[in-house]
Scaffold this motif. Sequence first.
Motif, PDB file in Angstrom:
ATOM      1  N   ILE A  74     -11.139  22.646  29.422  1.00  0.00           N
ATOM      2  CA  ILE A  74      -9.761  23.151  29.303  1.00  0.00           C
ATOM      3  C   ILE A  74      -9.759  24.687  29.259  1.00  0.00           C
ATOM      4  O   ILE A  74      -8.931  25.339  29.897  1.00  0.00           O
ATOM      5  N   ALA A  75     -10.731  25.239  28.528  1.00  0.00           N
ATOM      6  CA  ALA A  75     -10.821  26.702  28.444  1.00  0.00           C
ATOM      7  C   ALA A  75     -11.014  27.313  29.828  1.00  0.00           C
ATOM      8  O   ALA A  75     -10.442  28.346  30.166  1.00  0.00           O
ATOM      9  N   ARG A  76     -11.828  26.644  30.638  1.00  0.00           N
ATOM     10  CA  ARG A  76     -12.113  27.166  31.979  1.00  0.00           C
ATOM     11  C   ARG A  76     -10.945  26.943  32.936  1.00  0.00           C
ATOM     12  O   ARG A  76     -10.546  27.837  33.666  1.00  0.00           O
ATOM     13  N   GLY A  83     -11.931  29.692  23.598  1.00  0.00           N
ATOM     14  CA  GLY A  83     -10.995  29.137  22.615  1.00  0.00           C
ATOM     15  C   GLY A  83     -11.249  29.788  21.274  1.00  0.00           C
ATOM     16  O   GLY A  83     -12.220  30.549  21.108  1.00  0.00           O
ATOM     17  N   HIS A  84     -10.366  29.494  20.316  1.00  0.00           N
ATOM     18  CA  HIS A  84     -10.444  30.154  19.012  1.00  0.00           C
ATOM     19  C   HIS A  84     -10.295  29.099  17.915  1.00  0.00           C
ATOM     20  O   HIS A  84      -9.264  28.437  17.822  1.00  0.00           O
ATOM     21  N   PHE A  85     -11.351  28.907  17.106  1.00  0.00           N
ATOM     22  CA  PHE A  85     -11.256  27.961  15.989  1.00  0.00           C
ATOM     23  C   PHE A  85     -10.497  28.607  14.831  1.00  0.00           C
ATOM     24  O   PHE A  85     -10.720  29.777  14.502  1.00  0.00           O
ATOM     25  N   THR A  86      -9.599  27.822  14.228  1.00  0.00           N
ATOM     26  CA  THR A  86      -8.676  28.352  13.224  1.00  0.00           C
ATOM     27  C   THR A  86      -9.149  28.019  11.805  1.00  0.00           C
ATOM     28  O   THR A  86     -10.100  27.276  11.614  1.00  0.00           O
ATOM     29  N   THR A  87      -8.413  28.548  10.833  1.00  0.00           N
ATOM     30  CA  THR A  87      -8.740  28.289   9.433  1.00  0.00           C
ATOM     31  C   THR A  87      -8.314  26.889   8.994  1.00  0.00           C
ATOM     32  O   THR A  87      -8.534  26.524   7.857  1.00  0.00           O
ATOM     33  N   ARG A  88      -7.684  26.136   9.876  1.00  0.00           N
ATOM     34  CA  ARG A  88      -7.382  24.747   9.534  1.00  0.00           C
ATOM     35  C   ARG A  88      -8.162  23.797  10.432  1.00  0.00           C
ATOM     36  O   ARG A  88      -7.725  22.698  10.741  1.00  0.00           O
ATOM     37  N   GLN A  89      -9.313  24.233  10.877  1.00  0.00           N
ATOM     38  CA  GLN A  89     -10.284  23.420  11.609  1.00  0.00           C
ATOM     39  C   GLN A  89      -9.834  23.047  13.021  1.00  0.00           C
ATOM     40  O   GLN A  89     -10.496  22.287  13.702  1.00  0.00           O
ATOM     41  N   GLU A  99       3.964  25.169  32.004  1.00  0.00           N
ATOM     42  CA  GLU A  99       4.111  24.025  32.905  1.00  0.00           C
ATOM     43  C   GLU A  99       2.856  23.169  32.936  1.00  0.00           C
ATOM     44  O   GLU A  99       2.897  22.010  33.335  1.00  0.00           O
ATOM     45  N   GLU A 100       1.714  23.772  32.565  1.00  0.00           N
ATOM     46  CA  GLU A 100       0.460  23.014  32.667  1.00  0.00           C
ATOM     47  C   GLU A 100       0.100  22.280  31.379  1.00  0.00           C
ATOM     48  O   GLU A 100      -0.851  21.502  31.354  1.00  0.00           O
ATOM     49  N   VAL A 101       0.859  22.540  30.315  1.00  0.00           N
ATOM     50  CA  VAL A 101       0.499  21.929  29.033  1.00  0.00           C
ATOM     51  C   VAL A 101       0.478  20.396  29.083  1.00  0.00           C
ATOM     52  O   VAL A 101      -0.437  19.776  28.537  1.00  0.00           O
ATOM     53  N   PRO A 102       1.439  19.753  29.768  1.00  0.00           N
ATOM     54  CA  PRO A 102       1.328  18.284  29.861  1.00  0.00           C
ATOM     55  C   PRO A 102      -0.012  17.830  30.464  1.00  0.00           C
ATOM     56  O   PRO A 102      -0.582  16.826  30.033  1.00  0.00           O
ATOM     57  N   ASP A 103      -0.508  18.584  31.451  1.00  0.00           N
ATOM     58  CA  ASP A 103      -1.803  18.222  32.052  1.00  0.00           C
ATOM     59  C   ASP A 103      -2.947  18.423  31.053  1.00  0.00           C
ATOM     60  O   ASP A 103      -3.895  17.647  31.017  1.00  0.00           O
ATOM     61  N   ILE A 104      -2.833  19.497  30.259  1.00  0.00           N
ATOM     62  CA  ILE A 104      -3.861  19.726  29.238  1.00  0.00           C
ATOM     63  C   ILE A 104      -3.852  18.560  28.240  1.00  0.00           C
ATOM     64  O   ILE A 104      -4.901  18.036  27.860  1.00  0.00           O
ATOM     65  N   LEU A 105      -2.652  18.157  27.856  1.00  0.00           N
ATOM     66  CA  LEU A 105      -2.559  17.052  26.889  1.00  0.00           C
ATOM     67  C   LEU A 105      -3.131  15.760  27.474  1.00  0.00           C
ATOM     68  O   LEU A 105      -3.760  14.980  26.766  1.00  0.00           O
ATOM     69  N   ALA A 106      -2.904  15.565  28.770  1.00  0.00           N
ATOM     70  CA  ALA A 106      -3.463  14.367  29.411  1.00  0.00           C
ATOM     71  C   ALA A 106      -4.992  14.429  29.399  1.00  0.00           C
ATOM     72  O   ALA A 106      -5.669  13.425  29.135  1.00  0.00           O
ATOM     73  N   ASP A 107      -5.543  15.619  29.668  1.00  0.00           N
ATOM     74  CA  ASP A 107      -6.999  15.778  29.600  1.00  0.00           C
ATOM     75  C   ASP A 107      -7.506  15.515  28.178  1.00  0.00           C
ATOM     76  O   ASP A 107      -8.526  14.852  27.984  1.00  0.00           O
ATOM     77  N   LEU A 108      -6.789  16.032  27.204  1.00  0.00           N
ATOM     78  CA  LEU A 108      -7.190  15.810  25.810  1.00  0.00           C
ATOM     79  C   LEU A 108      -7.131  14.321  25.465  1.00  0.00           C
ATOM     80  O   LEU A 108      -8.038  13.775  24.826  1.00  0.00           O
ATOM     81  N   ALA A 109      -6.057  13.657  25.903  1.00  0.00           N
ATOM     82  CA  ALA A 109      -5.905  12.232  25.579  1.00  0.00           C
ATOM     83  C   ALA A 109      -7.069  11.418  26.134  1.00  0.00           C
ATOM     84  O   ALA A 109      -7.463  10.411  25.547  1.00  0.00           O
ATOM     85  N   VAL A 346     -17.370  40.005  18.578  1.00  0.00           N
ATOM     86  CA  VAL A 346     -16.600  38.819  18.949  1.00  0.00           C
ATOM     87  C   VAL A 346     -15.554  38.575  17.867  1.00  0.00           C
ATOM     88  O   VAL A 346     -15.843  38.691  16.680  1.00  0.00           O
ATOM     89  N   ALA A 347     -14.339  38.231  18.268  1.00  0.00           N
ATOM     90  CA  ALA A 347     -13.311  37.917  17.270  1.00  0.00           C
ATOM     91  C   ALA A 347     -13.753  36.689  16.477  1.00  0.00           C
ATOM     92  O   ALA A 347     -14.226  35.718  17.059  1.00  0.00           O
ATOM     93  N   PRO A 348     -13.630  36.738  15.130  1.00  0.00           N
ATOM     94  CA  PRO A 348     -14.068  35.600  14.315  1.00  0.00           C
ATOM     95  C   PRO A 348     -13.430  34.295  14.792  1.00  0.00           C
ATOM     96  O   PRO A 348     -12.229  34.216  14.980  1.00  0.00           O
ATOM     97  N   GLY A 349     -14.269  33.278  15.001  1.00  0.00           N
ATOM     98  CA  GLY A 349     -13.772  31.976  15.423  1.00  0.00           C
ATOM     99  C   GLY A 349     -13.721  31.764  16.924  1.00  0.00           C
ATOM    100  O   GLY A 349     -13.519  30.651  17.388  1.00  0.00           O
ATOM    101  N   ASP A 350     -13.933  32.823  17.705  1.00  0.00           N
ATOM    102  CA  ASP A 350     -13.885  32.678  19.163  1.00  0.00           C
ATOM    103  C   ASP A 350     -15.171  32.063  19.710  1.00  0.00           C
ATOM    104  O   ASP A 350     -16.267  32.328  19.215  1.00  0.00           O
ATOM    105  N   ILE A 351     -15.019  31.266  20.741  1.00  0.00           N
ATOM    106  CA  ILE A 351     -16.179  30.646  21.388  1.00  0.00           C
ATOM    107  C   ILE A 351     -15.868  30.484  22.873  1.00  0.00           C
ATOM    108  O   ILE A 351     -14.750  30.107  23.238  1.00  0.00           O
ATOM    109  N   THR A 352     -16.854  30.778  23.721  1.00  0.00           N
ATOM    110  CA  THR A 352     -16.630  30.670  25.165  1.00  0.00           C
ATOM    111  C   THR A 352     -16.888  29.241  25.638  1.00  0.00           C
ATOM    112  O   THR A 352     -17.535  28.450  24.950  1.00  0.00           O
ATOM    113  N   ALA A 353     -16.392  28.957  26.828  1.00  0.00           N
ATOM    114  CA  ALA A 353     -16.592  27.633  27.417  1.00  0.00           C
ATOM    115  C   ALA A 353     -18.089  27.329  27.568  1.00  0.00           C
ATOM    116  O   ALA A 353     -18.537  26.208  27.299  1.00  0.00           O
TER     117      ALA A 353
END
Lengths: 559, 168
Positions: A74-76, A83-89, A99-109, A346-353
């Motif tokens: 998804i990051a790519r 992506g960035h990991f948050t303080t709530r995990q 417009e692409e968020v529905p496709d991202i959600l489908a990939d996540l599902a 690197v910004a705290p919590g950031d991680i590359t694909a």
Amino acid sequence: MYRYDQYDQTLVNERVAQYRDQTQRFLAGTLPDDEFRALRLRNGLYIQRFAPMLRVSVPYGMLSSKQVRMLAHIARKYDKGYGHFTTRQNIQYNWPKLEEVPDILADLASVEMHAIQTSGNCIRNVTSDHLAGVAKDELVDPRPYCEITRQWATFHPEFNWLPRKFKIAFSSTTADRAAIRVHDIGIQIVRNDKGELGYQVYVGGGLGRTPIIGPLVREFLPELDLLSYCEAVLRVYNRLGRRDNMYKARIKILVKETGLAKFTEMVEAEWAHIKDGDLKLQPQDLERMKSHFTEFAYDKNAAADTTYADRLREDSAFAAWAKRNLKEHRQPGYSIAFVSLKASGVAPGDITAEQMDAVAELSDQYSFGEIRSTHEQNLVFADVRQQDLYAVWLRLRELGLATPNIGLLTDLICCPGLDFCSLANAGSIGVAQDIFDIFENLDYQHDIGEIKIKMSGCMNGCGHHTVGHIGILGVDKKGEEWYQVTIGGSAENDASLGDRTGPSISRADIAGVVEKIVDVYLENRHSEDESLLKTYRRIGMQPFKERIYNTAPAAEAIA
Amino acid sequence: MSALIRNRQIVPNDVTILDDEAAAPQNGNFVVSLARWQKDNAQLRSLSVDVGVRLPNTADLTTIWAELEDRKLIVLDFPGFADGRAYSQARLLRDRYAYKGEILAVGGAVVRDQIQGMQRSGINSFLLRADQDPNVCLTAFDDFASAYQRATDKDMVIPREHRRSNSL
């Protein structure tokens, strides 16, 4: 970890279809802006400074390697490669297209993931100890309880339009690693005098502009009554929480304004009606859920390994990493390994694909294909054989994920700040880098010991600054970025809110002020065993104040 | 003109909601506010038609239930898109007080994107906001075929399914 059954999968698939329809109606102009806003937030989609920001749910921090590979994909595909990991995990993407968020959600599902209720005024992701199931100081594994609660909270029809957001956290250990007392409901799993399992329930903790350490509302709640009690709390809140002022809408304000005794009485009265109803758990519900979190088939001979000790002796860099980034596992011959997302630059919590893919690969090879995210914005391999640690470290080091700083000063937590967030007053990532530069010498950091620096770009407090040993809060002063500093906060069992040092500090001086606080601490501590928190509680603010302000002429009072 | 959905059917809008100052119609059923119901109770009860009662979403059912229990229609108010207080009122009416009559949702939140949640909380009829297409709204009830919560609806409830398959 928990795996979806047909019902769970159907539900997230249906959610993707529902959200796709909502997006289409918004783009077609038939769904008003403000309503789409409320709906997209319930799917984690914010509109931020530069682009939408999508927050993906990571229930109590558990991830499979397959899921992490999807996060990388998804990051790519939809974002700028990280992506960035948050303080709530959870994990956030800063550049998706609406417009692409529905496709991202489908990939996540497709990998049993979603963004449901990661924002909006509803029940948010349930969080817990990132060492659940492997921690030595654990009473029982909290994750089955988290998952039961997650399911109950998901699309709860009554509680989708609350006065404000609502966060629930679980802890089952003597050392609270889930900061439960700064949550709307904090649940400590306990055993009573009779040896029965149950919960201590804290309600009305929270950070943000009115930080409050949550008070105890129930000393012992029997194990099977978890959901009915949560429902009672939420029902009282949904009916009576303030809706006239969003800054006074959290349950902490209701508890405070009602008074703890009266609030507790209302919850108990509501609970008395429903405790023996449909929501009462049956032992089989718990058994079924616990069967998802059984122990791995650990290598019985793991403890016989001698190569780990050899490597520690031969390679001092490895030994430094092992000392800082490993925690004791309850299984002999195994360790818990932290993947530091707090490298310099690197910004705290950031991680590359690429890093995500490599982490997934490592977990498949060495840690049963599972990864956890922590609320301090690092990752964890929870089950690594000691004989494999060297290989894991070598690879992590190549990836820039082996900074030996877990728990140290540069393992600071931090929100995205002004660089990404439209709410922020001030940057936090740049300050993090300045602190990195000053304390770059890791030996020095080791001498200083465990100090938790927490930093937020505004008083919403996503970086949990009020419970940092050193807290830093970005404020706006006539268009300039300034910082308020606190000392003495803690999110653990001895939870406390930090005290302000005094007037705010300029961007140029803030990292130097952190150094001064550390200096005063080092000069005053009785021994290495006396933490900054303990020293501060003993000597008070005065010595810190004198050092910070006598030599910081740039500081000026806020009117 | 607002459309009315009752028990998942589009039906002619037969609900007359009176302003507090308006005179009662000569014939036909109507709805009054809780305040008017309390104030003119004897007179309203003497009429031969059914009088429904519209509750403000701040009303505490524990103190007013006795005045409502024989009503065939209770109207719940959703004044704004984000104000969900009446969801709890609906749950209490169905669960706590076992109310069997009609619960009608009115207001700015009675839209495509909320009516399934309302239905699952126990509301069975919906006076749609004026801009809503009733045929589009009907599809909302099929957004989710099942739910994790044992709410007051009749849809498939996942924990119940698990218990059933466990005991097989």
